[in-house]
Design an enzyme around this catalytic site. Structure first.
Site: not given
Length: 417
Positions: A144, A168, A194, A276, A300
């Site tokens: 992440s 992100y 994402t 995603k 999520h």
């Protein structure tokens, strides 16, 4: 009975409970010392063990969903609405769970989804432990952007693991590009973008527990490259009552499908880009048109929009829209090898696990994560054999159906674990 640590001493308590080497007998001994806890025979056992050892606030941060937790619950119960169709008298002597994703072999079609702040569960090793575990099991690891170990630290700790980086889109778009370029330079093999988190769903459990920031000494270390950045003040600003509502203040709000090509052309340098957070056929088709190399069905883990359908129920329409043009991944609610087989029969190439990683890390570190993946592989092998499929490529839609009556939904209640 072991006393539960408070929020203020969570890190120290977790260090004490995190074992570098996981041994089943140790898990059983820990289980016998805690109320309502059992030896490890399945993934949920790790959640029960973890709940007995970490603070209430940390446990609910890891385990909870948003609002009424309807989607969190249905991520689990919806799998029970799909039925496998066993086939018999088929050769199984060469049964294999191996598959290929973007040219890379996976020894099993299960990977560790990108999930941030893993040092909350394993303060000593954090995401490095999960990356090593994935490598030991011959599968993919997702890091992440909101990790507690940096892109480079994880690459050094698990150089041979098939590592992917999750991005992100930040308000600071140039930093977004720099982070992805760092992952490319460090040898990561793909990028997740994402797209379901411009805003997070309201985390009521966190607000009740005062979980409004990332507890010291933990940091979102991938942002530390920006010496002049105000990001730390943002994600730990405590302006809102729950941490997700504070951390979302970093994210770009003016995004579009053009950003898929923007990221590919300006940062990915030829690496595959998987979008995603796709939950509808319409968005799956738009992702393909925008140049995505893959899509990931995910809500999520029930931590975004409450009241949306479960991931497994969204998969069929996504698969129909994609129509074999690009790979489809899935996470949110996978807990059994039969879940994996159902997802593959409905069109997924591989599935990811998120929450179980945290619970395993808090109980036994890297070796416990390996054990989670081993249990899923063992269960998947049994399910494949009983359904008469010798290899992953033999898994087809005719292996799965809905029960004529819709099927019994088995309730999932977080507080029961």
């Amino acid at each position: 009975m072991t006393s539960k640590p408070t929020l203020s001493n969570t890190s120290n308590a977790l260090v004490a409970y995190s074992a570098r080497k996981f041994v089943p007998d140790q898990a059983q001994n820990m289980a016998e010392k805690a109320d309502n806890v059992h030896p490890v025979y399945n993934i949920d056992d790790y959640q029960k063990l973890s709940k007995a050892k970490i603070s209430k606030a940390l446990y609910e941060y890891l385990a909870s969903g948003t609002d009424d937790e309807q989607t969190l619950a249905e991520n689990r119960s919806s799998w029970k609405m799909w039925y496998l169709r066993p086939r018999v008298l088929r050769p199984m002597s060469r049964l294999s769970t191996a598959t290929t994703l973007f040219g890379e072999r996976l020894d099993l079609p299960v990977f560790t989804s990108p999930a941030g702040v893993q040092a909350l569960a394993d303060p000593e090793h954090g995401e490095c432990a999960t990356a090593r575990a994935a490598g030991r099991m011959g599968t993919m690891f997702g890091l992440s952007q909101h990790a507690t170990r940096s892109i480079e630290q994880v690459a050094e700790a698990a150089p041979d693991t098939n590592r992917w980086f999750q991005s992100y889109i930040l308000k600071d778009r140039e930093m977004t590009l720099r982070l992805v370029k760092r992952a490319v330079k460090a040898g990561y093999k793909g990028i997740f973008l994402t797209v379901d988190s411009m805003r997070f769903g309201y985390r009521e459990a966190d607000a009740r527990n005062g979980w409004d920031s990332l507890p010291a000494p933990h940091r979102l270390v991938n942002y530390d490259e920006e010496q002049k950045s105000e990001l730390a003040a943002t994600y730990n600003g405590k302006e809102k009552k729950s941490w997700d509502q504070n951390s979302e203040m970093m994210f770009e709000q003016n995004v579009s499908w053009n950003d898929v090509r923007w990221l590919k052309e300006n940062a990915c340098q030829g690496l595959p880009l998987v979008i995603k957070g796709i939950m509808t056929g319409e968005d799956a088709a738009l992702a393909v048109e925008a140049g995505a190399d893959g899509v990931m069905v995910s809500n999520h883990g029930g931590r975004a929009l409450d009241g949306c359908v479960s991931a497994i129920d969204a998969l069929p329409e996504v698969a129909k829209a994609v129509n074999g043009r690009i790979p489809i991944l899935l996470d949110s609610g996978v807990r059994r090898g039969t879940d994996v087989l159902k997802a593959l029969a409905l069109g997924a190439t591989a599935v990811g696990i998120g929450k179980p990683i945290f619970f395993a890390l808090s109980v036994g570190g890297e070796d416990a994560v390996v054990n989670v993946l081993k249990m899923l592989k063992t269960e998947l092998e049994a399910a494949m054999a009983i359904c008469g499929v010798e290899t992953v490529k033999d898994i087809t839609p005719d292996l799965i159906s809905r029960h004529p009556s819709g099927g019994p939904a088995v309730p999932y209640i977080r507080s029961a674990l």
